[in-house]
Scaffold this motif. Structure first.
Motif, PDB file in Angstrom:
ATOM      1  N   GLY A  19       0.818  -1.188   0.001  1.00  0.00           N
ATOM      2  CA  GLY A  19       0.010  -0.010   0.030  1.00  0.00           C
ATOM      3  C   GLY A  19       0.874   1.315   0.093  1.00  0.00           C
ATOM      4  N   ALA A  25      -0.922   3.154  -2.491  1.00  0.00           N
ATOM      5  CA  ALA A  25      -2.196   2.472  -3.196  1.00  0.00           C
ATOM      6  C   ALA A  25      -3.438   3.671  -2.916  1.00  0.00           C
ATOM      7  CB  ALA A  25      -2.549   1.222  -2.294  1.00  0.00           C
ATOM      8  N   TRP A  44      -9.008   3.701  -0.448  1.00  0.00           N
ATOM      9  CA  TRP A  44     -10.164   3.011  -0.442  1.00  0.00           C
ATOM     10  C   TRP A  44      -9.601   1.318  -0.615  1.00  0.00           C
ATOM     11  CZ3 TRP A  44     -12.091  -0.537  -3.959  1.00  0.00           C
ATOM     12  CH2 TRP A  44     -11.443  -0.218  -5.496  1.00  0.00           C
ATOM     13  N   ARG A  45      -8.672   1.053  -1.603  1.00  0.00           N
ATOM     14  CA  ARG A  45      -8.075  -0.154  -1.667  1.00  0.00           C
ATOM     15  C   ARG A  45      -6.980  -0.592  -0.562  1.00  0.00           C
ATOM     16  NH1 ARG A  45      -8.551  -1.596  -7.258  1.00  0.00           N
ATOM     17  NH2 ARG A  45      -9.125   0.086  -8.626  1.00  0.00           N
ATOM     18  N   LEU A  98      -9.432  -1.531   2.339  1.00  0.00           N
ATOM     19  CA  LEU A  98     -10.131  -2.878   2.404  1.00  0.00           C
ATOM     20  C   LEU A  98      -9.240  -3.792   2.545  1.00  0.00           C
ATOM     21  CD1 LEU A  98     -12.574  -2.078  -0.831  1.00  0.00           C
ATOM     22  CD2 LEU A  98     -13.178  -2.699   1.614  1.00  0.00           C
ATOM     23  N   ASN A  99      -8.014  -3.713   2.061  1.00  0.00           N
ATOM     24  CA  ASN A  99      -6.731  -4.812   2.325  1.00  0.00           C
ATOM     25  C   ASN A  99      -6.499  -5.066   3.690  1.00  0.00           C
ATOM     26  OD1 ASN A  99      -4.678  -6.661   1.262  1.00  0.00           O
ATOM     27  ND2 ASN A  99      -3.482  -5.026   2.283  1.00  0.00           N
ATOM     28  N   ARG A 140      -8.803  -8.416   0.062  1.00  0.00           N
ATOM     29  CA  ARG A 140      -7.428  -8.224  -0.863  1.00  0.00           C
ATOM     30  C   ARG A 140      -7.518  -8.162  -2.200  1.00  0.00           C
ATOM     31  NH1 ARG A 140      -6.462 -11.687   3.521  1.00  0.00           N
ATOM     32  NH2 ARG A 140      -7.417 -13.533   2.502  1.00  0.00           N
ATOM     33  N   SER A 141      -8.762  -8.449  -2.775  1.00  0.00           N
ATOM     34  CA  SER A 141      -8.745  -8.398  -4.215  1.00  0.00           C
ATOM     35  C   SER A 141      -8.470  -7.002  -4.886  1.00  0.00           C
ATOM     36  CB  SER A 141      -9.950  -9.279  -4.754  1.00  0.00           C
ATOM     37  OG  SER A 141     -10.848  -8.600  -4.302  1.00  0.00           O
ATOM     38  N   PRO A 142      -9.257  -5.989  -4.080  1.00  0.00           N
ATOM     39  CA  PRO A 142      -9.201  -4.761  -4.981  1.00  0.00           C
ATOM     40  C   PRO A 142      -7.724  -4.246  -4.964  1.00  0.00           C
ATOM     41  CG  PRO A 142     -11.048  -4.640  -3.445  1.00  0.00           C
ATOM     42  CD  PRO A 142     -10.356  -5.965  -3.269  1.00  0.00           C
ATOM     43  N   MET A 143      -6.942  -4.479  -3.971  1.00  0.00           N
ATOM     44  CA  MET A 143      -5.481  -3.860  -3.976  1.00  0.00           C
ATOM     45  C   MET A 143      -4.653  -4.938  -4.905  1.00  0.00           C
ATOM     46  SD  MET A 143      -2.892  -2.132  -1.248  1.00  0.00           S
ATOM     47  CE  MET A 143      -2.185  -3.392  -0.459  1.00  0.00           C
ATOM     48  N   ASN A 183      -5.742  -6.390  -7.351  1.00  0.00           N
ATOM     49  CA  ASN A 183      -5.969  -6.278  -9.043  1.00  0.00           C
ATOM     50  C   ASN A 183      -5.206  -5.012  -9.467  1.00  0.00           C
ATOM     51  OD1 ASN A 183      -7.542  -8.757  -9.224  1.00  0.00           O
ATOM     52  ND2 ASN A 183      -9.389  -7.744  -8.498  1.00  0.00           N
ATOM     53  N   TRP A 184      -5.319  -3.924  -8.475  1.00  0.00           N
ATOM     54  CA  TRP A 184      -4.638  -2.804  -8.818  1.00  0.00           C
ATOM     55  C   TRP A 184      -3.184  -3.012  -8.962  1.00  0.00           C
ATOM     56  CZ3 TRP A 184      -1.324  -0.082  -5.361  1.00  0.00           C
ATOM     57  CH2 TRP A 184      -0.754   0.956  -5.584  1.00  0.00           C
TER      58      TRP A 184
END
Length: 325
Positions: free
Chosen positions: A247, A281, A284-285, A288-289, A294-297, A299-300
């Motif tokens: 992050g 990061a 918001w990602r 959430l992590n 974990r998936s939003p960060m 994938n980013w």
């Protein structure tokens, strides 16, 4: 002799500070642990308070912060500071010249680790420092040729508090390389690592870039650390590059590819086989992590890694996996 030590916040930085202390015969008045991406801010805020000797070790230079580093070094020099800089990361020749033109004593050698640079230039005859530098280099520049390195790295990373690293510097300064306390910590760390490996698959995504597999991971809490995890995951998925994000920054590892080029693309630097850069990061990602989503960060980060590698290409590492002390 009163002096400040500014070193990287890892095993190599800790070892570098200890080797230097043994060379000059005294512990630093204060140790500042930092990273290449933050050294300019530390120098900007550093107050000498009657201490006019500063050693910097295992801190590489980045193009994005170079001008700020130079400016802040000039300020300290104008106040009477004498500054020595020991490093082993890849520098451009003009960077070294700029520091030397300011009056900084630069000791730069890419054939060894940070502690190795200090050892070779300050106290090459000290047998304890040689042993400590050898162990450090083994894991810091991915040589894996000294078993003591694998043990001491786990001890250094046992506690993230900087007070722990200061305590280790004191022990190394006294000539203690291994003892019962370290043995107990090693056993605890290995036990935690074995349990941690079972859950690593939850934190990763495997990419295919140009027909090569890349493992991207978001950081987890606790052992195993990034170096051991990267080897495990690359072997498990048949990948040639590993990248992880927390992050705030991104780290690259490989056994066969020059990953420093990827880090440089993002404004960072490091070693040929182990490098990194700042990478913040979206909040918001990041949040959430932290909450376990974990998936939003992931994938980013994967999109960034894929883009950087696609644009940079793969450069095989052709150097020799050895070290000079």
């Amino acid at each position: 002799m009163d002096y400040y030590a500014i070193v990287h916040n890892d095993f190599d930085g800790t070892a570098s500070a200890a080797v230097y202390a043994r060379a000059v015969g005294s512990l630093p008045k204060k140790v500042f642990f930092t990273e290449p991406t933050k050294i300019h801010n530390l120098l900007k805020n550093l107050e000498l308070r009657g201490v006019y000797k500063v050693m910097i070790a295992d801190i590489g230079l980045n193009a994005s912060t170079l001008d700020s580093v130079i400016e802040n070094l000039k300020k300290l020099m104008s106040q009477g500071a004498e500054i020595e800089w020991f490093d082993h990361h890849v520098w451009k020749d003009e960077w070294k010249k700029k520091l030397q033109d300011v009056g900084i004593k630069v000791y730069h050698d890419t054939s060894t680790c940070g502690a190795g640079v200090v050892n070779k230039n300050m106290n090459p005859e000290d047998e304890f420092s040689k042993k400590l530098a050898s162990a450090d280099c083994s894991v810091d520049i991915w040589l894996h040729d000294d078993p003591m390195g694998e043990k001491l790295r786990r001890v250094v990373e046992y506690n993230k508090d900087y007070k722990w690293k200061e305590y280790l510097i004191q022990k190394f300064y006294k000539g203690i390389l291994w003892d019962e306390e370290f043995e107990r910590i090693l056993l605890e760390q290995v036990d935690k690592e074995l349990k941690g490996y079972e859950n690593l698959h939850k934190y990763v995504k495997v990419l295919d870039v140009g027909g090569k597999k890349i493992v991207v991971a978001v950081r987890w809490r606790g052992p195993p650390d990034i170096s051991y995890a990267s080897q495990f995951l690359m072997n498990r998925y048949g990948a040639i590059v590993y990248a992880s994000v927390n992050g705030k920054a991104i780290s690259f590892r490989s056994n066969s590819i020059d990953v420093r080029k990827f880090a440089e693309k993002l404004g960072g630097g490091g070693h040929v086989l182990a490098a990194g850069a700042g990478l913040k990061a979206p909040f918001w990602r990041f949040l959430l992590n932290r909450l376990g989503i974990r998936s939003p960060m992931l994938n980013w980060a994967s999109k960034i890694v894929e883009k950087v590698i696609s644009e940079t290409g793969f450069t095989p590492y052709e150097g020799k996996r050895n070290v000079t002390m």
